[in-house]
Design a protein around this motif. Sequence first.
Motif, mmCIF file in Angstrom:
data_model
loop_
_atom_site.group_PDB
_atom_site.id
_atom_site.type_symbol
_atom_site.label_atom_id
_atom_site.label_comp_id
_atom_site.label_asym_id
_atom_site.label_seq_id
_atom_site.Cartn_x
_atom_site.Cartn_y
_atom_site.Cartn_z
ATOM 1 N N UNK A 142 -4.909 -21.716 -10.228
ATOM 2 C CA UNK A 142 -4.486 -22.877 -10.911
ATOM 3 C C UNK A 142 -4.225 -22.136 -12.641
ATOM 4 N N UNK A 143 -5.230 -21.264 -13.043
ATOM 5 C CA UNK A 143 -5.046 -20.904 -14.406
ATOM 6 C C UNK A 143 -4.105 -19.928 -14.497
ATOM 7 N N UNK A 144 -3.756 -19.201 -13.440
ATOM 8 C CA UNK A 144 -2.866 -17.952 -13.322
ATOM 9 C C UNK A 144 -1.322 -18.791 -13.494
ATOM 10 N N UNK A 145 -1.336 -19.871 -12.412
ATOM 11 C CA UNK A 145 0.059 -20.491 -12.382
ATOM 12 C C UNK A 145 0.331 -21.230 -13.769
ATOM 13 N N UNK A 146 -0.990 -21.832 -14.124
ATOM 14 C CA UNK A 146 -0.614 -22.695 -15.930
ATOM 15 C C UNK A 146 -0.135 -21.636 -16.685
ATOM 16 N N UNK A 147 -0.688 -20.348 -16.587
ATOM 17 C CA UNK A 147 -0.174 -19.259 -17.424
ATOM 18 C C UNK A 147 1.108 -18.631 -17.227
ATOM 19 N N UNK A 148 1.733 -19.341 -16.288
ATOM 20 C CA UNK A 148 3.083 -18.831 -16.070
ATOM 21 C C UNK A 148 3.464 -17.880 -14.766
ATOM 22 N N UNK A 149 2.448 -17.616 -14.162
ATOM 23 C CA UNK A 149 2.658 -16.893 -12.928
ATOM 24 C C UNK A 149 3.091 -17.526 -11.806
ATOM 25 N N UNK A 150 4.013 -16.721 -10.832
ATOM 26 C CA UNK A 150 4.598 -17.433 -9.904
ATOM 27 C C UNK A 150 4.230 -16.976 -8.472
ATOM 28 N N UNK A 151 3.857 -17.485 -7.551
ATOM 29 C CA UNK A 151 3.549 -17.024 -6.267
ATOM 30 C C UNK A 151 4.376 -17.396 -5.342
ATOM 31 N N UNK A 152 4.874 -16.545 -4.413
ATOM 32 C CA UNK A 152 5.666 -17.042 -3.539
ATOM 33 C C UNK A 152 4.763 -17.330 -1.995
ATOM 34 N N UNK A 153 3.655 -16.914 -1.946
ATOM 35 C CA UNK A 153 2.776 -17.232 -0.817
ATOM 36 C C UNK A 153 1.371 -17.080 -1.174
ATOM 37 N N UNK A 154 0.463 -17.815 -0.482
ATOM 38 C CA UNK A 154 -0.715 -17.889 -0.493
ATOM 39 C C UNK A 154 -1.437 -17.524 0.793
ATOM 40 N N UNK A 155 -2.356 -16.660 0.904
ATOM 41 C CA UNK A 155 -3.257 -16.361 1.934
ATOM 42 C C UNK A 155 -4.752 -16.617 1.750
ATOM 43 N N UNK A 156 -5.275 -17.560 2.574
ATOM 44 C CA UNK A 156 -6.646 -17.977 2.271
ATOM 45 C C UNK A 156 -7.725 -18.011 3.341
ATOM 46 N N UNK A 157 -8.778 -17.341 3.191
ATOM 47 C CA UNK A 157 -9.591 -17.050 4.167
ATOM 48 C C UNK A 157 -11.122 -17.184 3.585
ATOM 49 N N UNK A 158 -11.825 -18.030 4.384
ATOM 50 C CA UNK A 158 -13.196 -18.396 4.017
ATOM 51 C C UNK A 158 -13.819 -19.334 4.769
ATOM 52 N N UNK A 159 -14.839 -20.029 4.479
ATOM 53 C CA UNK A 159 -15.495 -21.201 5.124
ATOM 54 C C UNK A 159 -14.489 -22.417 5.109
ATOM 55 N N UNK A 160 -14.574 -23.517 5.773
ATOM 56 C CA UNK A 160 -13.629 -24.553 5.946
ATOM 57 C C UNK A 160 -13.250 -25.132 4.520
ATOM 58 N N UNK A 161 -14.645 -25.395 4.020
ATOM 59 C CA UNK A 161 -14.314 -26.059 2.770
ATOM 60 C C UNK A 161 -13.646 -25.390 1.543
ATOM 61 N N UNK A 162 -14.094 -24.049 1.716
ATOM 62 C CA UNK A 162 -13.193 -23.135 0.623
ATOM 63 C C UNK A 162 -11.713 -23.270 1.097
ATOM 64 N N UNK A 163 -11.443 -23.100 2.375
ATOM 65 C CA UNK A 163 -9.891 -23.005 2.791
ATOM 66 C C UNK A 163 -9.273 -24.243 2.250
ATOM 67 N N UNK A 164 -10.011 -25.348 2.542
ATOM 68 C CA UNK A 164 -9.517 -26.632 2.513
ATOM 69 C C UNK A 164 -9.219 -26.772 0.786
ATOM 70 N N UNK A 165 -10.281 -26.570 -0.093
ATOM 71 C CA UNK A 165 -9.882 -26.628 -1.343
ATOM 72 C C UNK A 165 -8.864 -25.667 -1.796
ATOM 73 N N UNK A 166 -8.568 -24.516 -1.378
ATOM 74 C CA UNK A 166 -7.561 -23.681 -1.830
ATOM 75 C C UNK A 166 -6.142 -24.071 -1.356
ATOM 76 N N UNK A 167 -6.090 -24.468 0.013
ATOM 77 C CA UNK A 167 -4.896 -25.094 0.498
ATOM 78 C C UNK A 167 -4.391 -26.235 -0.137
#
Lengths: 280, 730
Positions: A171-196
């Motif tokens: 969020x900080x990066x996007x708020x700072x003006x970065x653009x991402x075309x895709x996100x890949x998220x791997x970890x425990x279910x809780x972590x993936x849920x929060x990031x997704x």
Amino acid sequence: MNRIITIEEEVPNVHKMVIDAPDVAKKCKPGHFAIVIPDEQSERIPLSIADWDEDAGTVTIYFLEVGVSTMKLARKVAGDEIDMMAPLGRESEIDNYGTVVVCGGCYGVGAIYPIVKALKEAGNTVVTIIEARAKYLLYNEEVLARDSDEIYTATSDGSHGTKGKAQTVMKDLVDGGRHFDRAYIMGCTFMMMRNARMAKELGIPSKVYLNPLMVDATGMCGVCRCDVGGETKFACVDGPEFDGADVDWEQLFKRSAQYVPHQTLAYQHKKCDIDHCGGV
Amino acid sequence: MTARIDGKDYDIIEGETILDIARRNDIYIPTLCNHPDLSAFGGCRLCLVKVEGFRAFVPACATPVQDDMVIETTEEDLDDLRRRILQLILSEHPSACIICADREECLDLHPDPTKAGRVTGCRFCPNRNECDLFDVVKALGVDDIWVETEYKDVPLYRRDPFIHRDYNLCILCGRCVRVCAEIRGVSAIAFTERSHDATIGTAFQGPLVDSSCVFCGACEDVCPTGSISSKMTRWVSIPEVTGKSTCVMCPAGCAMDVGFKWGRMTITEPSEEGENVAQACLKGRYCTVPLTNSKDRLEYPRVTTDGVLRPVKWETALETAVEGLKGFAPEEIGMIVSPSLTVEEAFLAQRIMRGLGSDNIAIASNMAGPMQKAWGGAMDRVAGIGTMTDIRDCDAVLIVGTDLSLTAAVTQVHVHAAWKDGASVFNVKIDPRKGYRHADVIEPDAYGPFMDILLEEVKAPGQQPHTPDRDAAGRIASALKDADKTAILVGPGAFRDAAEGTQVAKLALELFEAVNGTVLLPLWDGGNVQGVLEAGASRCLTPGQCIEQDSGKYSSGRNPLGEGIKALYLTHPVPEIPEGVEFVVYQGPFGSQVSERADVILPSSMFSETEGTVISLDGRVGSITSDARLPNMAKPDWKVFIDMGRALGLDGFDFEAVADITEAVGLPLEPGTHLPPGEPLPEGDRAVRVDDAVNPVGPWPCSATRYRGREIAEDVEDFLEVAASWGWDE
Ligand SMILES: Cc1cc2nc3c(=O)[nH]c(=O)nc-3n(C[C@H](O)[C@H](O)[C@H](O)COP(=O)(O)OP(=O)(O)OC[C@H]3O[C@@H](n4cnc5c(N)ncnc54)[C@H](O)[C@@H]3O)c2cc1C
Ligand code: SF4
Ligand code: SF4
Ligand code: FES
Ligand code: FES
């Protein structure tokens, strides 16, 4: 049977294991996982393939000790043998998208590496964010940094990097003006849920690697059922990679809680033969 | 005398600390190292308060309150200081979850702790639902740690039986060390030095099993963090249903808090409410749950057809039992009553036998018969005198025939309290097993002759030539005579031979009278021997231990394992089925080598699955409650007896609930109260009230390592490890 070449506790409760498996190493692709059976009385547990070396004929796995089977696995020493079936699952969807953000948490910090590498090789600008609860639980930073264009860390207690989680940095990066075309998220279910959720909020299409319980891992038993985009999917053959925005997380938590009584009571009767570390 | 706290005046009780007076008046002062049952340590410094006239802050837990003291507990600078102290403690604890912004959502989604090897945060911690450390964090409002956090990275101790230790969570409050030394009298653990860091451990950091540890779990119960936890149940988290119950693994009758989850028993913890003063032993604390949840329970009624025990419906099993039993004359039927049954169950058991017209009932106990013989003539009832807690005030304690390691182990807590007050403690025992470390241990060749000598030395000291036994007896005799109050405890080791047991029991009573004793307790070889006697489930007794032998009501009072018996109703395994027995009904929670030979098997309950009343070795009435689901078709024993009584067409079985049976027993069974002691009768009134008809049956195998005849080790391997290391592996 496959021989364990090295096994060590990388950081508290996260174990890194290198296994002799020349046939597997030849066929591995990012996104693949293995079924590991620690001993004859054990259940079959799915673990992501975190790296492989065709020349040496080895594969690498990071795992957390979270129950009876992983407890048994953690008590193994170099030279011990385990049963392994791999590679399983569908290959990860990798292309040149532009700039991608890759988030890793718990075992995902180790297991996301093939995806980082493949994304980089495909020509992406790769921004990697890894999270842990505290500095002493962070690992693999240098390895990931090698194949990432940028790497950030986040800790819940603020002892290293940003205070917070991977999604805080995203969020900080996007708020700072970065653009991402895709996100890949791997970890425990809780972590993936929060990031997704965060990726969705920020308008970034995301991929997650679901980790429901599995039994046969060949699409037969139905234990790994997940709801994705309103459809029932079998994580073992349809995944484990899915679109993060479409996953019914609540359902996933509910299903994994279903077996908790059984898994927990197992401690009263199952014993780790190696050093009696478990139940009775 | 009064003290002023935060502007208000409070009365002082002599000798109390600032913390005591604050707690008494519900004034919150944060604490970590303090525990109300233990001595003050003053180690954590969280309880600092301001006292007028003192230059520095003082620890409330270690500062006696004085008349006219003016104390401030809540000033902002105090809270700031406490917060900084707490943050220092947290910096060496896996604290990330404590201050994590997502804590609540994460813990909600993971309602049970993740079963990690190393606990690296609350989500993984077995303690997380009852964490004293987190309570203080909340109270002080700490959401940040200003110093760098560090993981201690010390090795886990996970190979010990029963207890898992992870000192990476330890905050060095020393509660475990103090409870072990002060309350249990064991001192297995202490502060030790590992390289430059202080830590807790055994001498040389060896396994607990090689130390003096008795695996009572007291350290786990007082630890404010998750450092010490039960290996078998550490991940079960908080129970769904809790209740108050009583342990029946031995006759001490510890009050227990029991917990159930997922339809199973998941935890037993000693309760504050009993005489056991929040203490228990390894059997009650750690073995009850795995034994109850054993994979080896009897789950289906069975009937032997064509030589094979086959599962059948309850009705079929009962019909077969009825048909079988009715094929014999009353005097040919015998019953063995398990001392693990409740009072109500034992009451129903004897009612079945008496309904059939038979008095061939015996308790599966080596002590019950000899005790009835030895004490029955001299006392109004066969029962102890005084209570376990009375031992605390005694100046001399004599323990004969046990070492308190596995029988009534919790009494050692009271014995130790007496010892701390200067009492001399003697332990006369034959088996070289683990015992109370402060006892003067005497190991004679045999109990009977030694007790004879002891009585002689009490009555006419120093008249006989010196021998080692006589010298030891002299030592004990003079201590017992010098003491204002004495306690004599008689245990099962002296009863392996019935004749010797009877002699020892007689001599113990004589000794008690000769020294004008205060406490005399039988440490029964079974969890509810006292209750079964009170229920009248023994030949010639009716409820309340009234003697019925001359009433002529019953056809006979034979030994149910003796001659002439052709049908047996067993509620406890016997060493072997006697020759001549043609029909066997076996009722119980576990099979045994004799259940294999039964014609009918009736699967029943462990004490942890039934309801009712038990009576401890000192006559305390304990109640049993449960919310456990029995395995498959098994039923609580009281229900089985009711069904059996009805199937036999007997009167007196129309009970719906246990409370109705309790009422029918007709005794003052008010939980928490004591039945009257067994009062010695005046000299002239003495009569042999129990004749040889009450010959003991047996000998029964050692009860200390068994529950209802079942070796605990069969289901709890860790128990085997401990028992063997203490010399209980015969
Ligand atoms: C495709 C796939 C890939 C996986 N890759 C990895 C990997 O690379 N490394 C790894 O450590 N694990 C991975 N997992 C999860 C792993 O399979 C489980 O942790 C393992 O099966 C637990 O088995 P157990 O018998 O030790 O614990 P169990 O007793 O079966 O379960 C222990 C408890 O942990 C919970 N749990 C299960 N999985 C997780 C998890 N990932 N994180 C936190 N809690 C969990 C369960 O709901 C249960 O409450 C993967 C799962 C899948 C489906
Ligand atoms: S002891 Fe356990 S629950 Fe308590 S703060 Fe530490 S990790 Fe959290
Ligand atoms: S183990 Fe627990 S009780 Fe013992 S010193 Fe550490 S925190 Fe305190
Ligand atoms: S694990 Fe059985 S269908 Fe996926
Ligand atoms: S509670 Fe007083 S110093 Fe710890």
